[in-house]
Design a protein around this motif. Structure first.
Motif, PDB file in Angstrom:
ATOM      1  N   ASP A   1      10.102 -17.613 -10.891  1.00 52.96           N
ATOM      2  CA  ASP A   1      11.490 -18.025 -11.059  1.00 52.96           C
ATOM      3  C   ASP A   1      11.780 -19.280 -10.243  1.00 52.96           C
ATOM      4  OD1 ASP A   1      12.440 -17.387  -8.386  1.00 52.96           O
ATOM      5  OD2 ASP A   1      12.410 -15.285  -8.946  1.00 52.96           O
ATOM      6  N   LEU A   2      12.983 -19.802 -10.389  1.00 50.06           N
ATOM      7  CA  LEU A   2      13.341 -21.095  -9.812  1.00 50.06           C
ATOM      8  C   LEU A   2      13.817 -21.024  -8.366  1.00 50.06           C
ATOM      9  CD1 LEU A   2      15.297 -22.545 -12.867  1.00 50.06           C
ATOM     10  CD2 LEU A   2      12.885 -22.774 -12.305  1.00 50.06           C
ATOM     11  N   SER A   3      13.819 -19.843  -7.779  1.00 50.96           N
ATOM     12  CA  SER A   3      14.356 -19.692  -6.432  1.00 50.96           C
ATOM     13  C   SER A   3      13.481 -20.366  -5.386  1.00 50.96           C
ATOM     14  CB  SER A   3      14.488 -18.206  -6.087  1.00 50.96           C
ATOM     15  OG  SER A   3      14.878 -18.039  -4.754  1.00 50.96           O
ATOM     16  N   ASP A   4      14.136 -21.077  -4.454  1.00 49.48           N
ATOM     17  CA  ASP A   4      13.422 -21.624  -3.303  1.00 49.48           C
ATOM     18  C   ASP A   4      13.285 -20.587  -2.198  1.00 49.48           C
ATOM     19  OD1 ASP A   4      13.263 -24.151  -4.481  1.00 49.48           O
ATOM     20  OD2 ASP A   4      15.231 -24.717  -3.727  1.00 49.48           O
ATOM     21  N   VAL A   5      14.174 -19.584  -2.214  1.00 48.62           N
ATOM     22  CA  VAL A   5      14.205 -18.590  -1.140  1.00 48.62           C
ATOM     23  C   VAL A   5      13.290 -17.418  -1.438  1.00 48.62           C
ATOM     24  CG1 VAL A   5      15.691 -17.019   0.153  1.00 48.62           C
ATOM     25  CG2 VAL A   5      16.562 -19.250  -0.537  1.00 48.62           C
ATOM     26  N   SER A   6      13.285 -16.966  -2.686  1.00 49.41           N
ATOM     27  CA  SER A   6      12.477 -15.792  -3.025  1.00 49.41           C
ATOM     28  C   SER A   6      11.697 -16.010  -4.313  1.00 49.41           C
ATOM     29  CB  SER A   6      13.379 -14.561  -3.162  1.00 49.41           C
ATOM     30  OG  SER A   6      14.383 -14.806  -4.131  1.00 49.41           O
ATOM     31  N   PRO A   7      10.793 -16.989  -4.336  1.00 47.68           N
ATOM     32  CA  PRO A   7      10.037 -17.263  -5.564  1.00 47.68           C
ATOM     33  C   PRO A   7       9.132 -16.109  -5.955  1.00 47.68           C
ATOM     34  CG  PRO A   7       9.091 -18.430  -3.698  1.00 47.68           C
ATOM     35  CD  PRO A   7      10.385 -17.852  -3.216  1.00 47.68           C
ATOM     36  N   GLY A   8       9.058 -15.853  -7.264  1.00 46.73           N
ATOM     37  CA  GLY A   8       8.126 -14.846  -7.751  1.00 46.73           C
ATOM     38  C   GLY A   8       8.618 -13.420  -7.640  1.00 46.73           C
ATOM     39  N   ILE A   9       9.871 -13.202  -7.221  1.00 49.39           N
ATOM     40  CA  ILE A   9      10.394 -11.841  -7.130  1.00 49.39           C
ATOM     41  C   ILE A   9      10.869 -11.424  -8.511  1.00 49.39           C
ATOM     42  CG2 ILE A   9      12.103 -10.349  -6.041  1.00 49.39           C
ATOM     43  CD1 ILE A   9       9.986 -11.448  -4.144  1.00 49.39           C
ATOM     44  N   GLU A  10      10.211 -10.436  -9.077  1.00 51.43           N
ATOM     45  CA  GLU A  10      10.555 -10.011 -10.427  1.00 51.43           C
ATOM     46  C   GLU A  10      11.672  -8.976 -10.397  1.00 51.43           C
ATOM     47  OE1 GLU A  10       7.317  -9.507 -13.345  1.00 51.43           O
ATOM     48  OE2 GLU A  10       5.999  -9.706 -11.610  1.00 51.43           O
ATOM     49  N   GLY A  11      12.446  -8.916 -11.469  1.00 52.65           N
ATOM     50  CA  GLY A  11      13.513  -7.935 -11.572  1.00 52.65           C
ATOM     51  C   GLY A  11      14.220  -8.095 -12.896  1.00 52.65           C
ATOM     52  N   GLY A  12      15.148  -7.191 -13.158  1.00 53.91           N
ATOM     53  CA  GLY A  12      15.882  -7.244 -14.409  1.00 53.91           C
ATOM     54  C   GLY A  12      16.796  -8.453 -14.481  1.00 53.91           C
ATOM     55  N   THR A  13      16.817  -9.105 -15.611  1.00 50.85           N
ATOM     56  CA  THR A  13      17.715 -10.225 -15.845  1.00 50.85           C
ATOM     57  C   THR A  13      18.765  -9.793 -16.853  1.00 50.85           C
ATOM     58  OG1 THR A  13      16.003 -11.869 -15.392  1.00 50.85           O
ATOM     59  CG2 THR A  13      17.894 -12.592 -16.684  1.00 50.85           C
ATOM     60  N   ASP A  14      20.015  -9.673 -16.414  1.00 48.18           N
ATOM     61  CA  ASP A  14      21.082  -9.239 -17.305  1.00 48.18           C
ATOM     62  C   ASP A  14      21.359 -10.306 -18.352  1.00 48.18           C
ATOM     63  OD1 ASP A  14      21.456  -6.853 -15.904  1.00 48.18           O
ATOM     64  OD2 ASP A  14      22.741  -7.832 -14.434  1.00 48.18           O
ATOM     65  N   PRO A  15      21.731  -9.879 -19.557  1.00 49.69           N
ATOM     66  CA  PRO A  15      21.983 -10.858 -20.616  1.00 49.69           C
ATOM     67  C   PRO A  15      23.314 -11.578 -20.452  1.00 49.69           C
ATOM     68  CG  PRO A  15      22.450  -8.649 -21.396  1.00 49.69           C
ATOM     69  CD  PRO A  15      21.867  -8.494 -20.022  1.00 49.69           C
ATOM     70  N   LEU A  16      23.343 -12.838 -20.820  1.00 48.80           N
ATOM     71  CA  LEU A  16      24.576 -13.600 -20.917  1.00 48.80           C
ATOM     72  C   LEU A  16      24.869 -13.814 -22.400  1.00 48.80           C
ATOM     73  CD1 LEU A  16      23.972 -16.367 -18.215  1.00 48.80           C
ATOM     74  CD2 LEU A  16      25.545 -14.437 -18.029  1.00 48.80           C
ATOM     75  N   MET A  17      26.086 -14.152 -22.731  1.00 48.25           N
ATOM     76  CA  MET A  17      26.416 -14.443 -24.120  1.00 48.25           C
ATOM     77  C   MET A  17      25.684 -15.699 -24.583  1.00 48.25           C
ATOM     78  SD  MET A  17      30.491 -13.588 -24.239  1.00 48.25           S
ATOM     79  CE  MET A  17      31.118 -12.000 -23.673  1.00 48.25           C
ATOM     80  N   ASN A  18      25.675 -16.720 -23.705  1.00 48.77           N
ATOM     81  CA  ASN A  18      24.999 -17.983 -24.021  1.00 48.77           C
ATOM     82  C   ASN A  18      24.320 -18.495 -22.750  1.00 48.77           C
ATOM     83  OD1 ASN A  18      25.902 -18.746 -26.911  1.00 48.77           O
ATOM     84  ND2 ASN A  18      27.826 -18.197 -25.903  1.00 48.77           N
ATOM     85  N   SER A  19      23.091 -18.097 -22.568  1.00 51.61           N
ATOM     86  CA  SER A  19      22.326 -18.426 -21.370  1.00 51.61           C
ATOM     87  C   SER A  19      21.939 -19.898 -21.329  1.00 51.61           C
ATOM     88  CB  SER A  19      21.057 -17.565 -21.325  1.00 51.61           C
ATOM     89  OG  SER A  19      20.071 -18.139 -20.500  1.00 51.61           O
ATOM     90  N   THR A  20      22.312 -20.568 -20.266  1.00 56.98           N
ATOM     91  CA  THR A  20      21.941 -21.974 -20.115  1.00 56.98           C
ATOM     92  C   THR A  20      20.437 -22.131 -19.932  1.00 56.98           C
ATOM     93  OG1 THR A  20      24.082 -22.483 -19.115  1.00 56.98           O
ATOM     94  CG2 THR A  20      22.314 -24.078 -18.784  1.00 56.98           C
ATOM     95  N   LEU A  21      19.827 -21.296 -19.103  1.00 54.64           N
ATOM     96  CA  LEU A  21      18.393 -21.419 -18.856  1.00 54.64           C
ATOM     97  C   LEU A  21      17.573 -21.178 -20.118  1.00 54.64           C
ATOM     98  CD1 LEU A  21      17.827 -19.849 -15.314  1.00 54.64           C
ATOM     99  CD2 LEU A  21      17.759 -22.248 -15.977  1.00 54.64           C
ATOM    100  N   ARG A  22      18.007 -20.247 -20.946  1.00 51.92           N
ATOM    101  CA  ARG A  22      17.252 -20.000 -22.177  1.00 51.92           C
ATOM    102  C   ARG A  22      17.398 -21.179 -23.140  1.00 51.92           C
ATOM    103  NH1 ARG A  22      15.042 -15.022 -22.322  1.00 51.92           N
ATOM    104  NH2 ARG A  22      15.931 -13.428 -20.956  1.00 51.92           N
TER     105      ARG A  22
END
Length: 210
Positions: free
Chosen positions: A178-199
């Motif tokens: 993932d893009l985090s500088d603080v906790s890179p590589g920490i996996e977990g559930g990603t809640d859905p958005l109506m219109n995800s910017t990253l996707r």
């Protein structure tokens, strides 16, 4: 965050978070038995509250660096701001396990709830009044709990007036890289958005380009 900010035309100030390996900074909280990572998070958010008060800002909008944002966040926040009660100290754009009591506001899609016990600090706004309250209430020398849980306790006790947007318009984005500088590589559930910017930008927490 720079990618998100640029794409959404958000004028973000990128503030370097306290690193859990920064012994000089972490030593300020040596009386606390919390882990180095929790202390670093605590100090990072606390410093933002100090900056809001010191610089005389009316409010501040805070994003952690591992988030995904609704593509139309500007329109949503413009509408929310018109309906937000004037007594607010905090406003959660993203939260974990928070329901709260419904407020009839006439928003188009999203609704406002009076916060009850919101968890997580990946995205929230704080007013100048709220920042001052938090600086008075948070124990920077010997914190007893995670920052988000301490704030949630203040909210539940009625000491901080908080509202939450439902469904959330900012979620944590966790992937293998993932893009985090603080906790890179920490996996977990990603809640859905109506219109995800990253996707829209091509990021997928389960894909090779995450």
């Amino acid at each position: 965050m720079k990618v998100l900010g640029n794409y959404l035309h958000l004028n973000l100030d990128i503030i370097k978070a306290v690193n859990k390996y920064d012994r000089a900074a972490i030593s300020k909280l040596n009386k606390s038995g919390l882990s180095a990572g929790v202390k670093a998070c605590y100090l990072s958010h606390y410093s933002i509250f100090e900056s809001i008060v010191k610089n005389g800002y009316k409010n501040g909008l805070i994003f952690e660096d591992d988030v995904d944002i609704e593509i139309n966040i500007t329109n949503i926040m413009t509408e929310v701001h018109r309906k937000l009660p004037s007594d607010w100290d905090m406003l959660y754009l993203g939260h974990c396990s928070e329901h709260g009591s419904y407020i009839e506001t006439g928003l188009t899609i999203h609704v406002l709830h009076k916060s009850e016990h919101p968890k997580c600090t990946h995205s929230y706004a704080v007013s100048a009044k709220g920042a001052k309250k938090l600086l008075e209430k948070l124990n920077i020398i010997d914190p007893y709990y995670h920052l988000d849980m301490q704030i949630a306790d203040f909210i539940m006790a009625g000491e901080i007036i908080s509202y939450s947007i439902h469904p959330p318009i900012v979620v944590q984005f966790k992937g293998v890289t993932d893009l985090s500088d603080v906790s890179p590589g920490i996996e977990g559930g990603t809640d859905p958005l109506m219109n995800s910017t990253l996707r829209i930008l091509g990021y997928d927490p389960d894909g090779p380009n995450s």
